[in-house]
Write a protein that holds these residues in place. Structure first.
Motif, mmCIF file in Angstrom:
data_model
loop_
_atom_site.group_PDB
_atom_site.id
_atom_site.type_symbol
_atom_site.label_atom_id
_atom_site.label_comp_id
_atom_site.label_asym_id
_atom_site.label_seq_id
_atom_site.Cartn_x
_atom_site.Cartn_y
_atom_site.Cartn_z
ATOM 1 N N HIS A 169 0.813 -1.218 0.000
ATOM 2 C CA HIS A 169 0.000 0.000 0.000
ATOM 3 C C HIS A 169 0.847 1.269 0.000
ATOM 4 O O HIS A 169 0.349 2.355 0.330
ATOM 5 C CB HIS A 169 -0.954 -0.012 1.186
ATOM 6 C CG HIS A 169 -1.890 -1.179 1.179
ATOM 7 N ND1 HIS A 169 -3.049 -1.207 0.433
ATOM 8 C CD2 HIS A 169 -1.814 -2.383 1.804
ATOM 9 C CE1 HIS A 169 -3.660 -2.359 0.611
ATOM 10 N NE2 HIS A 169 -2.930 -3.092 1.434
ATOM 11 N N ALA A 172 0.561 4.659 2.449
ATOM 12 C CA ALA A 172 -0.602 4.782 3.325
ATOM 13 C C ALA A 172 -0.270 4.427 4.772
ATOM 14 O O ALA A 172 -0.826 5.004 5.707
ATOM 15 C CB ALA A 172 -1.745 3.907 2.810
ATOM 16 N N THR A 263 -6.552 4.040 3.984
ATOM 17 C CA THR A 263 -6.316 4.470 2.605
ATOM 18 C C THR A 263 -7.206 5.639 2.234
ATOM 19 O O THR A 263 -6.769 6.574 1.554
ATOM 20 C CB THR A 263 -6.555 3.290 1.637
ATOM 21 O OG1 THR A 263 -5.708 2.200 2.014
ATOM 22 C CG2 THR A 263 -6.252 3.690 0.217
ATOM 23 N N ARG A 264 -8.452 5.597 2.671
ATOM 24 C CA ARG A 264 -9.373 6.712 2.376
ATOM 25 C C ARG A 264 -8.888 8.001 3.048
ATOM 26 O O ARG A 264 -9.009 9.091 2.466
ATOM 27 C CB ARG A 264 -10.774 6.364 2.856
ATOM 28 C CG ARG A 264 -11.836 7.398 2.508
ATOM 29 C CD ARG A 264 -11.891 7.657 1.028
ATOM 30 N NE ARG A 264 -12.934 8.611 0.672
ATOM 31 C CZ ARG A 264 -12.924 9.343 -0.435
ATOM 32 N NH1 ARG A 264 -11.913 9.225 -1.296
ATOM 33 N NH2 ARG A 264 -13.896 10.189 -0.705
ATOM 34 N N GLU A 267 -6.264 9.468 0.944
ATOM 35 C CA GLU A 267 -6.836 9.981 -0.303
ATOM 36 C C GLU A 267 -7.473 11.351 -0.098
ATOM 37 O O GLU A 267 -7.271 12.254 -0.911
ATOM 38 C CB GLU A 267 -7.881 9.009 -0.842
ATOM 39 C CG GLU A 267 -7.313 7.719 -1.399
ATOM 40 C CD GLU A 267 -8.395 6.742 -1.804
ATOM 41 O OE1 GLU A 267 -8.051 5.702 -2.393
ATOM 42 O OE2 GLU A 267 -9.586 7.011 -1.519
ATOM 43 N N VAL A 268 -8.259 11.515 0.974
ATOM 44 C CA VAL A 268 -8.989 12.767 1.140
ATOM 45 C C VAL A 268 -8.068 13.928 1.498
ATOM 46 O O VAL A 268 -8.414 15.091 1.272
ATOM 47 C CB VAL A 268 -10.107 12.631 2.195
ATOM 48 C CG1 VAL A 268 -11.120 11.593 1.772
ATOM 49 C CG2 VAL A 268 -9.539 12.303 3.564
ATOM 50 N N GLY A 270 -5.140 14.410 0.078
ATOM 51 C CA GLY A 270 -4.524 14.881 -1.163
ATOM 52 C C GLY A 270 -3.151 15.480 -0.902
ATOM 53 O O GLY A 270 -2.288 14.855 -0.305
ATOM 54 N N ARG A 604 -13.434 16.259 5.310
ATOM 55 C CA ARG A 604 -12.561 15.085 5.251
ATOM 56 C C ARG A 604 -12.955 14.062 6.313
ATOM 57 O O ARG A 604 -12.935 12.850 6.069
ATOM 58 C CB ARG A 604 -11.099 15.517 5.417
ATOM 59 C CG ARG A 604 -10.573 16.309 4.227
ATOM 60 C CD ARG A 604 -9.145 16.786 4.437
ATOM 61 N NE ARG A 604 -8.576 17.301 3.193
ATOM 62 C CZ ARG A 604 -8.731 18.547 2.735
ATOM 63 N NH1 ARG A 604 -9.422 19.415 3.463
ATOM 64 N NH2 ARG A 604 -8.203 18.911 1.585
#
Length: 665
Positions: A169, A172, A263-264, A267-268, A270, A604
């Motif tokens: 991953h 992350a 992981t989310r 991602e949020v 950025g 977020r």
């Protein structure tokens, strides 16, 4: 005249002397023969095994084989760190070999520039005799085959297949799991586990950060050995697989983290900088421990060049810093929950209204974030609207020591035993803290009343990290237990103690419930976090508290808008828990220099919380319940509309048809 006389020895006397010498010499000879026979028997019977091993060692040798490093898993068994095959090129230091010429020959088959060759020659010369030095890894099959085909022509060169650490991953989990690297001279000790000769093996790696470092011994396993036949010079002739000693793999380690939630979170964020920490409000398990921006741990396994490392280290958003544990920030208005609970614990009536006109004079003018003011505010109103003036006056009345007592009970200024290092405890100010902090400056040791105003709204000397904010929120959401966070679920077959095995909170349940109601009001219509915190999951609602923390004093001038330099912008924070009626998950989000909790942090947090809720089977079943069927009117009272009339194209309607709005006349 005297006569000469001749005397003859007695025959018996001479015979006795002869026998004594014979027995003496015979005894000596017999003793020598007995000693030789005894020694021969000892060597053949007692020491035979030892000399067989010595003889075999001249013909056979054992090469240490690194054990497979233990895997690291998430709470559901998803692999976060494992091993993959790796084709390696090795060169051993031998006295009669020209290593420089060997490397030039190898450069015909693998990419080795002159600078790299020069560094390798120095490394080979410094290495112990017959300890191989890794020249290249991750060779292609063509390169691996070309080297092995020419092995007889390349003495001291070995191309084999080992294992290398891989993190599926990427970045992350980089700050939590860490990475592995080749041992350096300082790592090798004369005694203890780091005295093992396996540390000199070119394929062996040790943990450098996070879980990899904290549980390095458990993840290492035990090395094995490969039996090989050697010639008189110690060079390998053939491999004897029947004599191999298998390596023992390292223990698997299972974390409480959830790969989808983590992981989310990455991602949020950025390109933004900050941290997100999620806790289970029932058990204390950490589902998310994210720091952004992150870095790819796989690059550290292979080794970064100087320019690559400097680029990461000098980037202003500091991807190498674990902001969830090591980053310290003022909590801003998220701390008003603690001030409110401290006031309730001190006997303050929450229904007494305090007027907010946009600020309050106390020595100087202390602004509220709403310049026009909020008007009369109860404690619930003040939490909902995040009214600064209310908490200025409440903090002044109860004092810093009362606030500090409650803050420490909810996890601030604490380092939690989660299995990995790197936590910073932060600062919870009090009168005693100030005397200790300014012990060399007695003039500043007294606590000034104006300091309580900033303290009450989460500013001043107060410093916390994202993990502590998550613990605070989880304890509020639980309402009863002083939950501790747990990151390591199990090591091998040993399951670690849950974070819910703790004493109760030393506060009245009705006081905690009142603060929770205030957090619920924040996400209701009119609350500071209403728009950004709507989950869109049916009747599943979320309670929270927004926060904006200043990083500098604006009275000196300068813009506090988004157009200013990034490093001078305010931090955005948001803490929350859901579902509102039966709390399961608590979350803290810090967006470094994000300019506002409601605009930067709350959206977020909503996305991260949605993932956790949708993965929970009980919550998902509750969300997916079918909607109730509409009630039908009693039988016989159903109005059936008439079918629409059809107008023939050639027939003119009795009444004109109105043109649609906006159509030309």
């Amino acid at each position: 005249m005297p006569q000469t006389a001749i005397y003859f020895s007695d025959v018996n006397e001479r015979q006795g002397a002869f026998h004594r010498r014979t027995f003496l010499l015979g005894g000596l000879a017999g003793g020598g023969i007995l000693a030789l026979a005894t020694r021969l028997g000892y060597l053949q019977l007692v020491e035979s095994g030892r000399y067989q091993k010595l003889a075999a060692s001249n013909q056979f040798n054992f090469k240490l084989v690194p054990p497979p490093r233990g895997v690291i898993l998430d709470r559901n068994g998803v692999v976060l760190a494992s091993n993959r095959p790796n084709f390696r090129l090795l060169v051993r230091r031998e006295e009669d070999l020209d290593h420089e010429a060997t490397l030039k020959t190898l450069a015909n088959y693998v990419p080795l520039n002159p600078e790299r060759q020069a560094r390798l020659v120095k490394e080979i010369d410094r290495s112990p005799r017959r300890v191989p030095v890794q020249v290249m890894e991750d060779m292609s099959w063509e390169q691996f085959s070309a080297i092995n085909l020419r092995a007889p022509e390349l003495p001291g060169v070995v191309a084999d297949m080992g294992e290398v650490r891989v993190y599926p991953h990427g970045g992350a989990f980089a700050h939590v799991i860490g990475y592995v690297a080749k041992p350096i001279r300082e790592d090798i000790k004369e005694t203890g586990p780091n005295a093992d000769p396996i540390l000199l093996h070119p394929g062996f790696r040790i943990g450098r950060q996070g879980v990899e470092k904290a549980f390095d011994l458990e993840l290492r396993g035990k090395p094995g050995a490969q039996k090989v036949e050697v010639d008189a010079n110690g060079r390998e002739v053939r491999h004897d697989p029947d004599g191999d000693i298998p390596a023992v793999p390292g223990k698997p380690i299972q974390l409480t983290l959830d790969v989808d939630v983590q992981t989310r979170a990455i991602e949020v964020f950025g390109e933004e900088s900050g941290a997100a920490v999620m806790m289970d409000c029932r058990t204390g398990d950490l589902l998310c421990l994210a720091s952004a921006p992150s870095f790819d741990a796989n690059r550290f396994v292979r080794g970064l060049s100087g320019p690559e490392y400097r680029a990461l280290a000098n980037y202003e958003r500091r991807p190498l810093l674990d902001k969830a544990l090591s980053g310290l920030y003022p909590p801003g208005s998220t701390f008003k929950t603690i001030t409110a609970l401290a006031a309730l614990d001190a006997g303050i009536d929450p229904d007494v209204r305090i007027f907010c006109g946009g600020g309050w004079h106390f020595g100087r003018y202390f602004h509220c974030h709403k310049r026009g003011g909020h008007g009369p505010q109860t404690m619930r109103d003040a939490l909902k609207n995040s009214c600064d003036v209310y908490f200025y006056q409440v903090a002044l009345r109860i004092g810093p020591d009362q606030i500090a007592k409650v803050a420490k009970a909810f996890g601030f200024e604490q380092i939690f035993d989660i299995g990995i290092s790197g936590q910073k405890k932060g600062i919870v100010p009090s009168r005693e803290w100030k005397r200790r902090y300014y012990k060399k400056n007695p003039a500043n040791q007294e606590w000034m009343p104006g300091e309580s105003l900033s303290y009450g709204i989460g500013q001043g000397a107060l410093q916390v990290n994202a993990l502590q904010l998550a613990v605070m929120t989880a304890r509020l959401a639980n309402g009863r237990k002083a939950l501790n966070p747990r990151l390591i679920k199990s090591v091998g077959d040993q399951v670690l103690k849950a974070g819910s095995d703790v004493p109760d909170l030393p506060f009245k349940r009705e006081h905690i419930d009142y603060v929770r109601e205030g957090m619920a009001a924040v996400t209701e219509a009119g609350g500071t976090g209403f728009r950004a915190s709507q989950l869109g999951l049916g009747d599943i609602l979320m309670a929270g508290k927004t926060g904006t923390a200043q990083v500098r004093n604006y009275t000196a001038g300068g813009s506090r808008g988004k157009g200013g330099p990034w490093k001078y912008r305010d931090h955005g924070l948001f803490v929350c828990f859901a579902p509102l009626d039966e709390p399961r998950y608590a979350l803290s989000v810090i967006v470094q220099h994000g300019m506002g909790g409601s605009t930067a942090a709350a959206p977020r947090a909503r996305e991260i919380m949605r993932v956790a809720l949708l993965k929970d089977p009980e919550i998902r079943a509750r969300i997916e319940q079918p909607l109730p069927m509409p009630e039908l009117p009693p039988e016989g009272e159903v109005d059936i509309p008439d079918p629409p009339s059809v107008i023939a194209p050639d027939a003119a309607p009795d009444t004109p048809i109105a043109a649609p709005p906006g159509a030309p006349a």
